[in-house]
Design a protein around this motif. Structure first.
Motif, PDB file in Angstrom:
ATOM      1  N   GLY A   1       0.795  -1.215   0.000  1.00 39.52           N
ATOM      2  CA  GLY A   1       0.000   0.000   0.000  1.00 39.52           C
ATOM      3  C   GLY A   1       0.828   1.266   0.000  1.00 39.52           C
ATOM      4  N   SER A   2       2.088   1.152  -0.393  1.00 35.08           N
ATOM      5  CA  SER A   2       2.991   2.307  -0.330  1.00 35.08           C
ATOM      6  C   SER A   2       4.139   2.132  -1.313  1.00 35.08           C
ATOM      7  CB  SER A   2       3.540   2.471   1.089  1.00 35.08           C
ATOM      8  OG  SER A   2       4.605   3.390   1.117  1.00 35.08           O
TER       9      SER A   2
ATOM     10  N   ARG B   1      -2.851   7.842   2.976  1.00 42.46           N
ATOM     11  CA  ARG B   1      -1.957   6.880   3.621  1.00 42.46           C
ATOM     12  C   ARG B   1      -1.162   6.051   2.615  1.00 42.46           C
ATOM     13  NH1 ARG B   1      -3.008   6.567   8.861  1.00 42.46           N
ATOM     14  NH2 ARG B   1      -1.822   4.637   9.030  1.00 42.46           N
TER      15      ARG B   1
ATOM     16  N   VAL C   1      -4.189   2.297  -2.921  1.00 43.66           N
ATOM     17  CA  VAL C   1      -4.985   1.069  -2.876  1.00 43.66           C
ATOM     18  C   VAL C   1      -5.424   0.757  -4.292  1.00 43.66           C
ATOM     19  CG1 VAL C   1      -5.801   1.428  -0.519  1.00 43.66           C
ATOM     20  CG2 VAL C   1      -7.111   2.361  -2.420  1.00 43.66           C
TER      21      VAL C   1
ATOM     22  N   GLU D   1       0.479  -2.551  11.282  1.00 41.05           N
ATOM     23  CA  GLU D   1      -0.247  -1.379  11.773  1.00 41.05           C
ATOM     24  C   GLU D   1      -1.740  -1.675  11.774  1.00 41.05           C
ATOM     25  OE1 GLU D   1      -1.121   2.477   9.556  1.00 41.05           O
ATOM     26  OE2 GLU D   1       0.553   3.101  10.854  1.00 41.05           O
TER      27      GLU D   1
ATOM     28  N   GLN E   1      -5.487  -0.543  12.096  1.00 41.50           N
ATOM     29  CA  GLN E   1      -6.264   0.671  11.886  1.00 41.50           C
ATOM     30  C   GLN E   1      -7.640   0.553  12.551  1.00 41.50           C
ATOM     31  OE1 GLN E   1      -6.454   1.114   7.638  1.00 41.50           O
ATOM     32  NE2 GLN E   1      -4.258   1.480   7.413  1.00 41.50           N
TER      33      GLN E   1
ATOM     34  N   VAL F   1     -11.352   0.988  12.291  1.00 35.29           N
ATOM     35  CA  VAL F   1     -12.190   0.997  11.088  1.00 35.29           C
ATOM     36  C   VAL F   1     -13.661   0.853  11.457  1.00 35.29           C
ATOM     37  CG1 VAL F   1     -10.372   0.061   9.589  1.00 35.29           C
ATOM     38  CG2 VAL F   1     -11.889  -1.501  10.811  1.00 35.29           C
TER      39      VAL F   1
ATOM     40  N   PRO G   1      -4.178  -3.400   7.366  1.00 34.47           N
ATOM     41  CA  PRO G   1      -4.557  -2.802   6.081  1.00 34.47           C
ATOM     42  C   PRO G   1      -5.073  -3.804   5.057  1.00 34.47           C
ATOM     43  CG  PRO G   1      -2.510  -1.843   6.858  1.00 34.47           C
ATOM     44  CD  PRO G   1      -2.837  -2.975   7.804  1.00 34.47           C
ATOM     45  N   GLU G   2      -4.488  -5.020   4.993  1.00 34.00           N
ATOM     46  CA  GLU G   2      -4.909  -5.978   3.969  1.00 34.00           C
ATOM     47  C   GLU G   2      -6.305  -6.532   4.227  1.00 34.00           C
ATOM     48  OE1 GLU G   2      -2.174  -8.273   6.849  1.00 34.00           O
ATOM     49  OE2 GLU G   2      -2.267  -6.290   5.899  1.00 34.00           O
TER      50      GLU G   2
ATOM     51  N   VAL H   1      -8.804  -4.507   5.266  1.00 36.39           N
ATOM     52  CA  VAL H   1      -9.735  -3.389   5.093  1.00 36.39           C
ATOM     53  C   VAL H   1     -10.225  -3.393   3.654  1.00 36.39           C
ATOM     54  CG1 VAL H   1     -10.042  -0.890   5.227  1.00 36.39           C
ATOM     55  CG2 VAL H   1      -8.563  -2.053   6.875  1.00 36.39           C
TER      56      VAL H   1
ATOM     57  N   ALA I   1     -11.276   3.543   7.145  1.00 37.90           N
ATOM     58  CA  ALA I   1     -10.380   3.780   8.273  1.00 37.90           C
ATOM     59  C   ALA I   1     -10.748   5.095   8.943  1.00 37.90           C
ATOM     60  CB  ALA I   1      -8.930   3.817   7.787  1.00 37.90           C
TER      61      ALA I   1
ATOM     62  N   PRO J   1      -3.626   4.706  15.040  1.00 40.43           N
ATOM     63  CA  PRO J   1      -3.361   3.293  14.738  1.00 40.43           C
ATOM     64  C   PRO J   1      -2.409   2.670  15.758  1.00 40.43           C
ATOM     65  CG  PRO J   1      -3.195   4.638  12.755  1.00 40.43           C
ATOM     66  CD  PRO J   1      -3.298   5.588  13.911  1.00 40.43           C
TER      67      PRO J   1
END
Length: 287
Positions: free
Chosen positions: A21-22, A58, A61, A165, A167, A169, A235-236, A238, A245, A255
């Motif tokens: 995601g980054s 963030r 996605v 991390e 989150q 949600v 994150p995976e 969500v 989030a 978080p």
């Protein structure tokens, strides 16, 4: 027909960006510049004539079309890895006992186990998916050869570790009411995540009440999506469009970070080493 310009390296980079995601995180892990990776992803979008990513505050996605490509890219790479493993590795047989923490046994790790099973069909897999405290107890009783779980649950040195991390949600239309206790959707006790989230809320002075507990990530996702309350997810887990989030506020902590590790016994068989090699492909690279 797929373009000859879409090679395995481009697909592997795309999968890594989707999972992390980054772009910056993948750049740091691969030793490449963020601008080079960004150019690669724009080139892939140009070749396919589709928008594959949505930019968020963030990171990135995948879009709906990006998720479709992610599924195919993952299968293509898995087949390539399987072919190489079958051609280059000697026949390996025997059993291996693997423990996976329920909260992180989502997409990447089961996919890695699938690759292991296809690459080494003579290996007998004995996989246990359970909450972290139960796995830590099983590890202490010598009931596992390999374990992936939080570092706080095991008194041992991990082969590798990474941070997850978590989150806060909720459902897209869920409204936080500052005048009422926070409705919580959480893993059943005993659970390290549950303990961390309740401690964080107490430190923030936020009252809460638990509306649903389960040991299943899928059940927690469904409860959150249907507005039963607020939860903690990596994150995976969500799902875009059905879970959002929440930002940190005066009454909601930011978080939470939990460290996980891959553990293995010091004396290992070729079967265990083969399993470790495949599992390492399914976890984030250490920073």
């Amino acid at each position: 027909m797929i373009s000859e310009q879409i090679g395995l390296d481009l697909l592997r980079t795309y999968v890594a960006v989707c999972r992390q995601g980054s772009l910056s995180r993948v750049a740091a892990q691969t030793g490449r510049t963020q601008s080079a990776l960004s150019m690669q992803m724009r080139r892939l979008e140009s070749l396919l004539e589709r928008q594959l990513f949505q930019r968020t505050g963030r990171g990135v996605v995948p879009t709906a079309e990006g998720e479709l490509l992610l599924g195919y890219a993952t299968r293509i790479l898995a087949l390539g890895d399987e072919a190489v493993a079958r051609l280059q590795q000697a026949d390996i047989s025997g059993g291996v006992r693997i423990g996976l923490a329920e909260e992180v046994a989502t997409a990447a790790l089961p996919a890695a186990l699938g690759r292991l099973h296809r690459a080494y069909p003579d290996i007998r897999l004995d996989v246990v998916v359970d909450h972290s405290i139960a796995l830590g107890r099983l590890w202490g009783e010598d009931g596992l050869d390999i374990m992936i779980g939080p570092t706080s649950a095991v008194v041992a040195d991990a082969l590798t570790s990474w941070n997850v991390e978590l989150q806060w949600v909720c459902a897209p239309d869920y409204v936080l009411d500052q005048e009422r206790p926070l409705d919580l959707v959480t893993f059943a006790a005993p659970c390290l995540w549950r303990r961390r989230m309740i401690d964080a809320l107490a430190a923030a002075g936020r009252e809460h009440r638990i509306t649903l507990t389960s040991q299943s990530v899928t059940a927690l996702q469904a409860a959150i999506e249907n507005g039963l309350g607020v939860g903690l997810l990596p994150p995976e887990a969500v799902r875009a469009g059905s879970i959002r989030a929440l930002k940190a506020s005066a009454s909601l902590p930011g978080p939470l970070t939990v460290q996980y590790g891959l553990y293995a016994r010091d004396r290992r068989t070729p079967v265990v080493d083969a399993a470790i090699g495949v599992l390492l492909e399914g976890i984030p690279a250490p920073p």
